[in-house]
Design a protein around this motif. Structure first.
Motif, PDB file in Angstrom:
ATOM      1  N   SER A   1      -3.921  -4.203 -16.821  1.00 55.62           N
ATOM      2  CA  SER A   1      -4.359  -4.352 -15.436  1.00 55.62           C
ATOM      3  C   SER A   1      -3.424  -3.612 -14.486  1.00 55.62           C
ATOM      4  CB  SER A   1      -4.403  -5.840 -15.057  1.00 55.62           C
ATOM      5  OG  SER A   1      -4.730  -6.003 -13.691  1.00 55.62           O
ATOM      6  N   PHE A   2      -3.879  -2.516 -13.970  1.00 56.96           N
ATOM      7  CA  PHE A   2      -3.126  -1.807 -12.939  1.00 56.96           C
ATOM      8  C   PHE A   2      -2.974  -2.692 -11.701  1.00 56.96           C
ATOM      9  CE2 PHE A   2      -3.151   0.897  -9.126  1.00 56.96           C
ATOM     10  CZ  PHE A   2      -2.034   1.676  -9.354  1.00 56.96           C
ATOM     11  N   PHE A   3      -4.031  -3.407 -11.352  1.00 57.50           N
ATOM     12  CA  PHE A   3      -3.988  -4.291 -10.183  1.00 57.50           C
ATOM     13  C   PHE A   3      -2.879  -5.325 -10.316  1.00 57.50           C
ATOM     14  CE2 PHE A   3      -5.099  -8.328  -8.196  1.00 57.50           C
ATOM     15  CZ  PHE A   3      -5.271  -7.944  -6.872  1.00 57.50           C
ATOM     16  N   TYR A   4      -2.731  -5.905 -11.502  1.00 62.14           N
ATOM     17  CA  TYR A   4      -1.711  -6.935 -11.701  1.00 62.14           C
ATOM     18  C   TYR A   4      -0.314  -6.338 -11.545  1.00 62.14           C
ATOM     19  CZ  TYR A   4       0.159 -11.317 -13.604  1.00 62.14           C
ATOM     20  OH  TYR A   4       0.800 -12.516 -13.776  1.00 62.14           O
ATOM     21  N   ALA A   5      -0.114  -5.125 -12.051  1.00 63.20           N
ATOM     22  CA  ALA A   5       1.182  -4.467 -11.890  1.00 63.20           C
ATOM     23  C   ALA A   5       1.497  -4.255 -10.416  1.00 63.20           C
ATOM     24  CB  ALA A   5       1.180  -3.136 -12.640  1.00 63.20           C
ATOM     25  N   VAL A   6       0.512  -3.805  -9.643  1.00 62.00           N
ATOM     26  CA  VAL A   6       0.713  -3.607  -8.206  1.00 62.00           C
ATOM     27  C   VAL A   6       0.982  -4.930  -7.508  1.00 62.00           C
ATOM     28  CG1 VAL A   6      -0.360  -2.835  -6.054  1.00 62.00           C
ATOM     29  CG2 VAL A   6      -0.673  -1.506  -8.146  1.00 62.00           C
ATOM     30  N   LEU A   7       0.251  -5.960  -7.897  1.00 67.78           N
ATOM     31  CA  LEU A   7       0.415  -7.280  -7.280  1.00 67.78           C
ATOM     32  C   LEU A   7       1.829  -7.811  -7.488  1.00 67.78           C
ATOM     33  CD1 LEU A   7      -0.788  -9.771  -5.851  1.00 67.78           C
ATOM     34  CD2 LEU A   7      -1.515 -10.603  -8.094  1.00 67.78           C
ATOM     35  N   LEU A   8       2.317  -7.773  -8.735  1.00 63.92           N
ATOM     36  CA  LEU A   8       3.667  -8.260  -9.005  1.00 63.92           C
ATOM     37  C   LEU A   8       4.715  -7.416  -8.307  1.00 63.92           C
ATOM     38  CD1 LEU A   8       3.412  -9.115 -12.824  1.00 63.92           C
ATOM     39  CD2 LEU A   8       3.307 -10.691 -10.869  1.00 63.92           C
TER      40      LEU A   8
ATOM     41  N   ILE B   1       0.816  -1.218   0.000  1.00 67.77           N
ATOM     42  CA  ILE B   1       0.000   0.000   0.000  1.00 67.77           C
ATOM     43  C   ILE B   1       0.846   1.263   0.000  1.00 67.77           C
ATOM     44  CG2 ILE B   1      -1.778   1.296   1.237  1.00 67.77           C
ATOM     45  CD1 ILE B   1      -2.735  -1.340   0.019  1.00 67.77           C
ATOM     46  N   LEU B   2       1.928   1.268   0.780  1.00 64.53           N
ATOM     47  CA  LEU B   2       2.714   2.485   0.971  1.00 64.53           C
ATOM     48  C   LEU B   2       3.816   2.668  -0.066  1.00 64.53           C
ATOM     49  CD1 LEU B   2       3.060   2.432   4.861  1.00 64.53           C
ATOM     50  CD2 LEU B   2       1.397   3.669   3.473  1.00 64.53           C
ATOM     51  N   SER B   3       4.183   1.606  -0.756  1.00 62.38           N
ATOM     52  CA  SER B   3       5.280   1.713  -1.717  1.00 62.38           C
ATOM     53  C   SER B   3       4.882   1.244  -3.118  1.00 62.38           C
ATOM     54  CB  SER B   3       6.494   0.913  -1.232  1.00 62.38           C
ATOM     55  OG  SER B   3       7.589   1.110  -2.093  1.00 62.38           O
ATOM     56  N   ALA B   4       4.443  -0.003  -3.237  1.00 64.90           N
ATOM     57  CA  ALA B   4       4.129  -0.543  -4.570  1.00 64.90           C
ATOM     58  C   ALA B   4       3.001   0.232  -5.244  1.00 64.90           C
ATOM     59  CB  ALA B   4       3.759  -2.026  -4.458  1.00 64.90           C
ATOM     60  N   LEU B   5       1.919   0.484  -4.513  1.00 59.84           N
ATOM     61  CA  LEU B   5       0.766   1.182  -5.097  1.00 59.84           C
ATOM     62  C   LEU B   5       1.117   2.583  -5.583  1.00 59.84           C
ATOM     63  CD1 LEU B   5      -2.250   1.394  -5.756  1.00 59.84           C
ATOM     64  CD2 LEU B   5      -2.644   2.033  -3.368  1.00 59.84           C
ATOM     65  N   PRO B   6       1.704   3.460  -4.754  1.00 58.76           N
ATOM     66  CA  PRO B   6       2.023   4.803  -5.258  1.00 58.76           C
ATOM     67  C   PRO B   6       3.043   4.794  -6.386  1.00 58.76           C
ATOM     68  CG  PRO B   6       2.841   4.495  -3.016  1.00 58.76           C
ATOM     69  CD  PRO B   6       1.952   3.342  -3.308  1.00 58.76           C
ATOM     70  N   GLN B   7       4.019   3.877  -6.338  1.00 63.63           N
ATOM     71  CA  GLN B   7       4.983   3.808  -7.429  1.00 63.63           C
ATOM     72  C   GLN B   7       4.317   3.433  -8.743  1.00 63.63           C
ATOM     73  OE1 GLN B   7       8.989   2.057  -6.760  1.00 63.63           O
ATOM     74  NE2 GLN B   7       8.305   1.763  -4.647  1.00 63.63           N
TER      75      GLN B   7
END
Length: 223
Positions: free
Chosen positions: A190-197, A122-128
């Motif tokens: 998929s933005f979600f997939y990018a965040v997940l990986l 949440i604090l790093s992967a998502l904003p990046q």
């Protein structure tokens, strides 16, 4: 209106975008890496992230609902294969480069590692991902090169954003990660997939002990 005037009118927005793009993705990361002391890095990054989110919000035609598009366009098989491969790679790398740090948090501070695992997505992967995938491709699409060149540019700038760590290991890993996350965002849509990986990669890095390369307290500038 003359053709020259028409060209000037159409070129001006692109020039502004190029200047904004250069300031945001090139000048600011270099300034942070070269001039800011290590204890200023995270406040600077939070400010950098906040500015990027504002820019994304005011990007013409952008809607936050886009983050939900194709969120299911991924497979568990791919995730499992990636997790295994990433774990094997990080374990081998840390044993060669920093055996003293290998699995340190996992062995000695598991409670702190859990905090990292919970907070990193949440604090790093998502904003990046908001900055380097959504903002990058949505706001600046008109000035980006075509095809694979855009992927390489994105990965290069994603790596440059981590210049503040002054580590060739970080540079190579973030470049490779940039290519992978861009593939998830662009090819899979998929933005979600990018965040997940991104989240999986980051959490494995810290579990393996490679987090020592991503810690501002260990930064040593080469000058």
């Amino acid at each position: 209106m003359s053709k020259q005037t028409d060209w000037a009118d159409s070129a001006t927005p692109h020039l502004r975008l190029r200047l904004e793009f250069g300031l945001f993705f090139i000048a600011v990361p270099v300034l942070i890496a070269v001039f800011f002391p290590p204890n200023w890095m995270f406040p600077s990054l939070f400010t950098f992230t906040a500015i990027g989110i504002v820019l994304l919000h005011y990007t013409p035609g952008y809607a936050w609902a886009e983050l939900r598009y194709n969120w299911q366009n991924w497979s568990w098989r791919e995730v499992v294969v990636f997790t295994i491969a990433m774990t094997a790679f990080c374990a081998a790398l840390v044993m060669v480069m920093r055996p003293d740090a290998a699995f340190f948090l996992l062995s000695n501070r598991p409670e702190f590692l859990i905090v990292i695992w919970l907070g990193y997505p949440i604090l790093s992967a998502l904003p990046q991902e908001l900055l380097f995938r959504s903002l990058f491709f949505r706001r600046y699409h008109a000035i980006l090169p075509d095809g694979r060149a855009a992927y390489l540019l994105n990965a290069g700038l994603f790596s440059l954003a981590h210049l503040m760590y002054w580590s060739w290991i970080v540079a190579i890993m973030t470049f490779a990660g940039g290519l992978l996350f861009t593939w998830a965002y662009r090819k899979r849509g998929s933005f979600f997939y990018a965040v997940l990986l991104h989240a999986i990669a980051g959490n494995i890095i810290f579990a393996a002990g490679l987090g020592v390369y991503f810690y501002s307290g260990n930064v040593q500038r080469p000058f």
